[in-house]
Design an enzyme around this catalytic site. Structure first.
Site, PDB file in Angstrom:
ATOM      1  N   GLY A   1      -6.884 -11.153  14.273  1.00 21.47           N
ATOM      2  CA  GLY A   1      -6.595 -11.045  12.931  1.00 21.47           C
ATOM      3  C   GLY A   1      -7.741 -11.922  12.220  1.00 21.47           C
ATOM      4  O   GLY A   1      -7.659 -12.264  11.108  1.00 21.47           O
TER       5      GLY A   1
ATOM      6  N   LYS B   1     -19.811 -15.287   1.248  1.00 22.34           N
ATOM      7  CA  LYS B   1     -19.286 -16.514   0.965  1.00 22.34           C
ATOM      8  C   LYS B   1     -20.484 -17.575   0.628  1.00 22.34           C
ATOM      9  O   LYS B   1     -20.318 -18.617  -0.020  1.00 22.34           O
ATOM     10  CB  LYS B   1     -18.909 -17.200   2.488  1.00 22.34           C
ATOM     11  CG  LYS B   1     -17.552 -16.636   2.691  1.00 22.34           C
ATOM     12  CD  LYS B   1     -17.184 -16.502   4.304  1.00 22.34           C
ATOM     13  CE  LYS B   1     -15.880 -16.009   4.586  1.00 22.34           C
ATOM     14  NZ  LYS B   1     -15.652 -15.845   6.229  1.00 22.34           N
TER      15      LYS B   1
ATOM     16  N   LYS C   1       0.882  -1.246  -0.028  1.00 20.95           N
ATOM     17  CA  LYS C   1      -0.034   0.140   0.122  1.00 20.95           C
ATOM     18  C   LYS C   1       0.857   1.327  -0.045  1.00 20.95           C
ATOM     19  O   LYS C   1       0.574   2.321  -0.552  1.00 20.95           O
ATOM     20  CB  LYS C   1      -1.044  -0.146   1.402  1.00 20.95           C
ATOM     21  CG  LYS C   1      -2.321  -0.882   1.182  1.00 20.95           C
ATOM     22  CD  LYS C   1      -3.151  -0.263   2.156  1.00 20.95           C
ATOM     23  CE  LYS C   1      -2.733  -0.481   3.524  1.00 20.95           C
ATOM     24  NZ  LYS C   1      -2.841  -1.912   3.975  1.00 20.95           N
TER      25      LYS C   1
ATOM     26  N   GLY D   1      -7.867 -16.373   9.704  1.00 23.92           N
ATOM     27  CA  GLY D   1      -6.551 -16.247  10.230  1.00 23.92           C
ATOM     28  C   GLY D   1      -5.634 -16.291   9.105  1.00 23.92           C
ATOM     29  O   GLY D   1      -5.824 -16.862   8.097  1.00 23.92           O
TER      30      GLY D   1
ATOM     31  N   ASP E   1     -20.216 -10.778   5.506  1.00 21.40           N
ATOM     32  CA  ASP E   1     -19.289 -11.579   5.312  1.00 21.40           C
ATOM     33  C   ASP E   1     -19.772 -13.081   4.741  1.00 21.40           C
ATOM     34  O   ASP E   1     -19.197 -13.624   3.755  1.00 21.40           O
ATOM     35  CB  ASP E   1     -18.200 -11.657   6.418  1.00 21.40           C
ATOM     36  CG  ASP E   1     -17.012 -12.655   6.229  1.00 21.40           C
ATOM     37  OD1 ASP E   1     -15.963 -12.281   5.241  1.00 21.40           O
ATOM     38  OD2 ASP E   1     -17.043 -13.793   6.554  1.00 21.40           O
TER      39      ASP E   1
ATOM     40  N   GLU F   1     -10.794 -20.633  -3.537  1.00 23.04           N
ATOM     41  CA  GLU F   1     -10.930 -21.575  -2.006  1.00 23.04           C
ATOM     42  C   GLU F   1     -10.955 -20.974  -1.169  1.00 23.04           C
ATOM     43  O   GLU F   1     -11.599 -21.138   0.034  1.00 23.04           O
ATOM     44  CB  GLU F   1      -9.826 -22.565  -2.263  1.00 23.04           C
ATOM     45  CG  GLU F   1      -9.684 -23.445  -1.239  1.00 23.04           C
ATOM     46  CD  GLU F   1     -10.925 -24.474  -1.029  1.00 23.04           C
ATOM     47  OE1 GLU F   1     -11.732 -24.267  -0.142  1.00 23.04           O
ATOM     48  OE2 GLU F   1     -10.929 -25.577  -1.989  1.00 23.04           O
TER      49      GLU F   1
ATOM     50  N   ILE G   1     -10.345 -24.628   4.778  1.00 21.67           N
ATOM     51  CA  ILE G   1     -11.004 -25.753   4.800  1.00 21.67           C
ATOM     52  C   ILE G   1     -11.098 -26.013   3.363  1.00 21.67           C
ATOM     53  O   ILE G   1     -11.493 -25.146   2.545  1.00 21.67           O
ATOM     54  CB  ILE G   1     -12.493 -25.655   5.205  1.00 21.67           C
ATOM     55  CG1 ILE G   1     -12.401 -25.396   6.821  1.00 21.67           C
ATOM     56  CG2 ILE G   1     -13.137 -26.776   5.063  1.00 21.67           C
ATOM     57  CD1 ILE G   1     -13.856 -24.975   7.357  1.00 21.67           C
TER      58      ILE G   1
ATOM     59  N   GLY H   1     -11.801 -20.309   5.111  1.00 20.36           N
ATOM     60  CA  GLY H   1     -10.617 -20.122   5.500  1.00 20.36           C
ATOM     61  C   GLY H   1      -9.675 -21.446   4.624  1.00 20.36           C
ATOM     62  O   GLY H   1      -9.932 -21.631   3.590  1.00 20.36           O
TER      63      GLY H   1
HETATM   64  N1  HSE Z   1     -13.542 -12.062   8.997  1.00 21.85           N
HETATM   65  C1  HSE Z   1     -13.734 -13.578   8.267  1.00 21.85           C
HETATM   66  C2  HSE Z   1     -13.994 -14.495   9.499  1.00 21.85           C
HETATM   67  C3  HSE Z   1     -12.319 -13.825   8.062  1.00 21.85           C
HETATM   68  O1  HSE Z   1     -14.127 -14.122  10.741  1.00 21.85           O
HETATM   69  O2  HSE Z   1     -14.472 -15.568   9.041  1.00 21.85           O
HETATM   70  C4  HSE Z   1     -12.068 -15.229   7.156  1.00 21.85           C
HETATM   71  O3  HSE Z   1     -13.021 -14.998   5.851  1.00 21.85           O
END
Ligand code: HSE
Length: 382
Positions: free
Chosen positions: A175, A193, A38, A290, A189, A117, A124, A122
């Site tokens: 994180g 997904k 950045k 993570g 989020d 993926e 998986i 994450g």
């Molecule tokens: N913020 C998302 C979570 C990160 O907490 O699952 C992974 O996509």
């Protein structure tokens, strides 16, 4: 194979670490040759650059791994990389769910593919498993805990009576949370997904904005007490169901029976299940957020491309979302509970009700008219 990295934050730095460390012979075949960062404060590695063209226009780079997050410039860079004939791997569910129609078309027109993926679940291997299942079978539905942040918050609130805001701060420190954590706690989020899982599971492009979405922002100790006392666990779930002409898809907190396999998924873990005719139910549990788990999924996709084990076929058919036939019993807590008499089956303490079995759209229409910013809704397992 040379890899260009767009972004060097939580996920990007994990990808660089895994590839630089080269723990297996497959990973040692990969090399990160350029990293877009950045600003100058992030120029800690000789491979870093502030100019995306150093990656997009480099003829030696075959794969671009987009780990920037956010919509722009991630979308423009991913599109330009595809137009330059590079495969794209992305962990960015918001960007891909928003622009998948455009990016899938661009990939097809340029004879390359876009892999995602890491965007969902994450580390998986959820997308890979959907690909494998669909070689044999049609997938009829999926459901899952797709968000580590909210699972972490709900788990600790449920078992330790911890405060919502403190637990969110901890999830951010670890994180797990998005740049804007409202995407986590308001369910967006998971919405992205679910949209990308529909692409993979049903070979369908859906409009993510049409996925009915409720989050956990307003959950209170009172809600969790009812949940616990009634023998349930509370999880934020994403779901999708194939119905030939349409897909039913939503994000909603669910009070699951304590013996449901998803009731005890701990902390930031995700758990996702597909259902198909011959395989039946197949469930996957693992680190859903993570740095290294998510980076692992990015590197897996890069290895798929390098090995030419690229079964990726990006979908092109658009299928509408329609939830009118999804029925359930809903727990609704609102100070305006008296206005919900027509859908109420029973009262639960102060200001909360359990509805009759109704369509989720009937519940949505009833609560929308209340305009109560503090309302909480959950589906109750039957
Ligand atoms: N913020 C998302 C979570 C990160 O907490 O699952 C992974 O996509």
């Amino acid at each position: 194979m040379k890899v260009g990295l767009l972004g060097h934050g939580v996920v990007g730095s994990g990808v660089r670490t895994i590839i630089d460390e080269g723990a297996t012979w497959e990973v040692r075949e990969l090399e990160v040759t350029a990293i877009l960062v950045k600003d100058e404060t992030e120029m800690t590695d000789p491979r870093t650059t502030l100019n995306a063209d150093d990656i997009i226009n480099d003829p030696e780079i075959q794969v671009v791994a987009e780990c920037m997050g956010g919509l722009e410039p991630a979308h423009t860079y991913a599109k330009r990389a595809l137009q330059a004939g590079k495969h794209v791997v992305t962990s960015n569910k918001k960007m891909l769910a928003t622009f998948c129609g455009d990016l899938f078309d661009t990939a097809r027109e340029n004879g390359v593919t876009i892999h995602y993926e890491a965007s969902c679940g994450g580390g998986i291997p959820w997308m890979a498993s959907l690909d494998r299942t669909r070689r044999v079978d049609d997938i009829v539905s999926f459901r899952g805990i797709f968000n580590g942040t909210t699972n972490y918050i709900l788990e600790r609130m449920f078992h330790e009576n911890r405060d919502f805001a403190d637990m969110l701060k901890e999830a951010q420190k670890l994180g797990y949370a998005e740049q804007d954590p409202t995407d986590d706690i308001d369910g967006y989020d998971v919405r992205y997904k679910v949209a990308l899982s529909c692409a993979k599971a049903f070979d369908a492009i859906v409009d993510a904005e049409k996925i009915l979405t409720y989050g956990i922002r307003n959950i209170t100790a009172q809600d969790l007490q009812f949940c616990r006392d009634s023998g349930y666990a509370c999880k934020l779930m994403g779901k999708g169901e194939w119905h030939t002409d349409y897909i039913s898809a939503m994000v909603i907190p669910v009070f699951l029976h304590a013996d449901d396999v998803f009731a005890n998924i701990p902390l930031n873990f995700n758990a996702i299940e597909s259902n198909s005719k011959t395989l039946g139910s197949a469930a996957f549990v693992g680190q859903g957020a993570g740095s290294l788990p998510t980076a692992h999924a990015v590197v897996q996709n890069v290895i798929d491309i390098w090995k030419d084990q690229d079964s990726e076929i990006n979908p092109k058919t658009r299928v509408p979302i329609d939830n009118q036939f999804h029925q359930g019993i809903y727990y609704i807590r609102t100070v305006k509970d008296a206005l919900l008499a027509s859908i109420t089956d029973q009262r639960v303490g102060d200001h909360a009700i359990l509805t009759k079995k109704i369509s989720v759209l009937e519940a949505e229409n009833a609560i929308r008219t209340l305009a109560d910013q503090d309302l909480f809704i959950a589906e109750v397992a039957e």
